[in-house]
Write a protein that holds these residues in place. Structure first.
Motif, PDB file in Angstrom:
ATOM      1  N   TYR A  65      32.194  38.042  35.539  1.00  0.00           N
ATOM      2  CA  TYR A  65      33.624  37.891  35.299  1.00  0.00           C
ATOM      3  C   TYR A  65      34.055  36.422  35.347  1.00  0.00           C
ATOM      4  O   TYR A  65      35.141  36.082  34.877  1.00  0.00           O
ATOM      5  CB  TYR A  65      34.383  38.719  36.334  1.00  0.00           C
ATOM      6  CG  TYR A  65      35.872  38.716  36.163  1.00  0.00           C
ATOM      7  CD1 TYR A  65      36.455  39.194  35.008  1.00  0.00           C
ATOM      8  CD2 TYR A  65      36.697  38.234  37.175  1.00  0.00           C
ATOM      9  CE1 TYR A  65      37.822  39.184  34.854  1.00  0.00           C
ATOM     10  CE2 TYR A  65      38.068  38.228  37.019  1.00  0.00           C
ATOM     11  CZ  TYR A  65      38.630  38.704  35.855  1.00  0.00           C
ATOM     12  OH  TYR A  65      39.983  38.695  35.714  1.00  0.00           O
ATOM     13  N   LEU A  74      37.983  34.935  35.083  1.00  0.00           N
ATOM     14  CA  LEU A  74      38.414  34.316  36.335  1.00  0.00           C
ATOM     15  C   LEU A  74      38.799  32.859  36.151  1.00  0.00           C
ATOM     16  O   LEU A  74      39.873  32.435  36.582  1.00  0.00           O
ATOM     17  CB  LEU A  74      37.291  34.441  37.375  1.00  0.00           C
ATOM     18  CG  LEU A  74      37.629  33.899  38.752  1.00  0.00           C
ATOM     19  CD1 LEU A  74      38.640  34.777  39.430  1.00  0.00           C
ATOM     20  CD2 LEU A  74      36.387  33.794  39.606  1.00  0.00           C
ATOM     21  N   ILE A 228      46.284  34.888  38.599  1.00  0.00           N
ATOM     22  CA  ILE A 228      45.128  35.666  39.021  1.00  0.00           C
ATOM     23  C   ILE A 228      45.532  36.961  39.734  1.00  0.00           C
ATOM     24  O   ILE A 228      44.718  37.877  39.882  1.00  0.00           O
ATOM     25  CB  ILE A 228      44.226  34.775  39.912  1.00  0.00           C
ATOM     26  CG1 ILE A 228      42.862  35.395  40.145  1.00  0.00           C
ATOM     27  CG2 ILE A 228      44.889  34.467  41.228  1.00  0.00           C
ATOM     28  CD1 ILE A 228      42.027  35.480  38.912  1.00  0.00           C
ATOM     29  N   ILE A 247      37.185  37.787  42.637  1.00  0.00           N
ATOM     30  CA  ILE A 247      38.524  37.184  42.557  1.00  0.00           C
ATOM     31  C   ILE A 247      38.891  36.542  43.895  1.00  0.00           C
ATOM     32  O   ILE A 247      39.415  35.426  43.944  1.00  0.00           O
ATOM     33  CB  ILE A 247      39.567  38.240  42.137  1.00  0.00           C
ATOM     34  CG1 ILE A 247      39.283  38.713  40.712  1.00  0.00           C
ATOM     35  CG2 ILE A 247      40.968  37.665  42.197  1.00  0.00           C
ATOM     36  CD1 ILE A 247      40.189  39.794  40.224  1.00  0.00           C
ATOM     37  N   GLY A 250      37.138  33.357  44.167  1.00  0.00           N
ATOM     38  CA  GLY A 250      37.781  32.369  43.310  1.00  0.00           C
ATOM     39  C   GLY A 250      39.028  31.796  43.959  1.00  0.00           C
ATOM     40  O   GLY A 250      39.235  30.575  43.976  1.00  0.00           O
TER      41      GLY A 250
END
Lengths: 270, 266
Positions: A65, A74, A228, A247, A250
């Motif tokens: 991703y 992402l 996000i 996520i 990130g």
């Protein structure tokens, strides 16, 4: 006259010795109210398995991703989050300057109408929760990151205006007096003395606020305001924990990087 | 014998042509253009839909006061969540703060690890934690309390270890020289010096948590936020206005109490 224990008021001593008991009673009261008032729903049965899957997802993040070229991955959404925070903070820093001059209290009169009203307005702006603002702006400009930018820029005025006005109240007035004594008019005092004196502090607060804006931009997406947060809330709702894991990683990396960058810049400024 | 006149000090070319200022301005301009392209920010869109936004504001300026009795109970719940969450977080933070203080723990590796862990906890925004804990514990105030506990843990532990690093080391050395154990030293030499500031920071965190807890319910974590979400979902903006105003009153009252207590303490 010699002060002895006899002519000292006894109740006062009694109060001094036992007033901690009052605090114990107050604190106990607050806590029994707090615990008694909440009805804990009990932890749902799946709690254990869900937390195990979250942990597993965090340990096995969905690396595919990170970048897949679709613009919905992402890295591009992290960039979008940073863009929301940057644009929002920049706009709000500009708007906050007049608000700061409005709210700053520059003389010692006890009731200062201008400063008082400015402070009330800033407090009102601060109480509007950011996600409520985001939802209001989604009404106006549709879902997406533009609504996020507007929410961040309006909400930040409340805090930046307050910080800016406080630094105006506490600033060194030497340079202003120098320009005034040399016959400078008001606009010269403002541009040659006030603004240069206050500029580093304004920038430093703006950077600090940018750190906060990055965090809020990453959650505004949960209500549809871009960034996000949108894929994160989808991933949580569809229980795709490896997606949640990547996520979260990130966001953590982004926030740590921005915090250390901004801290370094702020140290250079002051 | 000719004495050459000393040359006037020259500004280096970097200063003469304001390289730093121009560079920063250019960088800011580029970042601004890029981020407005990326977010699709366009002032025209906002202006063309301003009537809808104004209609919303007009609705909000007529608060439906009858809604007040509906939200009193969730308002109490919000404060209760904040009190419990802050307390749990602050209690958990004490041992971590002691281990992260550079004047108490000589081991740099341990201190670094603890601080890194605290930094990690602080990166996560409150609503994000709420979303995860609602998934784990289900909808309700339990998720809210745990969210606030984790959130305040990250914040309080940093404030606490910074306080610990400023204490007077004299009493510690005195106790150490008579052979006291670590626990005794902490109890009799460290805690008395920091207790007031701990309580002050605890109250400060409570203020922040009361503000935070009002929106946690938006994601199902209990308190007034549940009603905030409901009223916004039903486009009942006059009820939203009541909720926001009631929250403002609660926040101001809690801030007032906490400011007064902090002034008494310090």
């Amino acid at each position: 006259m010699q002060t002895t224990l006899e002519n000292h008021p006894l109740p006062h001593l009694f109060w001094r010795r036992w007033h901690w008991l009052l605090w114990v009673v107050v604190v106990a009261g607050v806590y029994s109210w707090a615990i008694g008032g909440l009805h804990f729903t009990g932890i749902q049965e799946s709690a254990g398995s869900v937390s195990r899957s979250i942990l597993k997802g965090l340990l096995h993040p969905d690396w595919a991703y990170v970048y897949n070229g679709s613009g919905e991955d992402l890295s591009s959404l992290i960039l979008q989050t940073l863009a929301i925070a940057f644009l929002g903070t920049f706009v709000s820093a500009l708007i906050s300057v007049p608000f700061a001059f409005w709210a700053a209290r520059t003389d010692q009169h006890w009731a200062h109408l201008r400063s008082g009203s400015g402070k009330v307005v800033l407090t009102l702006i601060r109480t509007f929760p950011e996600i409520v603002l985001a939802i209001m702006f989604i009404k106006a400009v549709g879902p997406g990151s533009y609504a996020g930018v507007l929410a961040v820029s309006i909400h930040s005025i409340g805090m930046l205006g307050k910080l800016f006005s406080e630094s105006l109240e506490n600033m060194d007035r030497g340079a202003e007096e120098a320009i005034r004594s040399a016959g400078g008019n008001r606009s010269e005092i403002l541009t040659l003395a006030t603004l240069p004196t206050i500029f580093p502090e304004f920038i430093s607060y703006t950077l600090y606020r940018f750190e906060i804006a990055v965090r809020s931009a990453s959650i505004l997406g949960m209500v549809g305001a871009g960034g996000i947060g949108t894929p994160l809330i989808f991933a949580i709702q569809t229980r795709s924990w490896s997606r949640v894991g990547i996520i979260l990683l990130g966001i953590i990396v982004m926030v740590l990087a921005i915090d250390s960058l901004s801290e370094r810049l702020r140290k250079k400024l002051i | 014998m000719t004495e050459s006149t000393p040359a006037l000090p020259q500004r280096p070319w970097r200063q003469r042509y304001h390289v730093a200022a121009i560079g920063w301005t250019l960088l800011l301009a580029v970042l601004l253009v890029l981020s407005s392209l990326m977010t699709g920010a366009n002032f025209g869109t906002f202006l063309s839909n301003i009537d809808q936004f104004l209609a919303l504001l007009v609705q909000m300026s007529h608060p439906a006061w009858s809604y007040l009795h509906v939200i009193l109970q969730p308002l109490y719940e919000t404060i209760q969540m904040a009190v419990l969450g802050t307390t749990i977080g602050a209690v958990l933070a004490v041992p971590f703060a002691l281990l992260a203080a550079s004047n108490l723990v000589g081991n740099r590796l341990l201190r670094g690890l603890i601080r890194f862990f605290l930094d990690l906890v602080r990166t996560l925004p409150d609503l994000l934690l709420a979303a995860i804990f609602v998934a784990i514990f289900g909808i309700g105030s339990t998720a809210g309390v745990i969210t606030l506990a984790i959130f305040s843990f990250g914040m309080v532990s940093k404030l606490f270890y910074e306080v610990i690093e400023t204490i007077d080391m004299g009493p510690l050395e005195a106790l150490k020289s008579v052979g006291a154990t670590k626990v005794t030293i902490i109890w009799y030499a460290v805690l008395p010096q920091i207790l007031n500031q701990f309580v002050s920071y605890f109250l400060y965190t409570l203020e922040i948590n009361v503000r935070a807890s009002t929106v946690l319910g938006y994601l199902g974590a209990g308190g007034i936020g549940v009603y905030l979400q409901r009223s916004l979902g039903e486009f009942n903006y006059s009820a939203t206005a009541v909720i926001i105003l009631a929250t403002l009153v609660v926040v101001l009252v809690i801030d007032g109490i906490s400011n007064h207590l902090r002034r008494v303490l310090l």
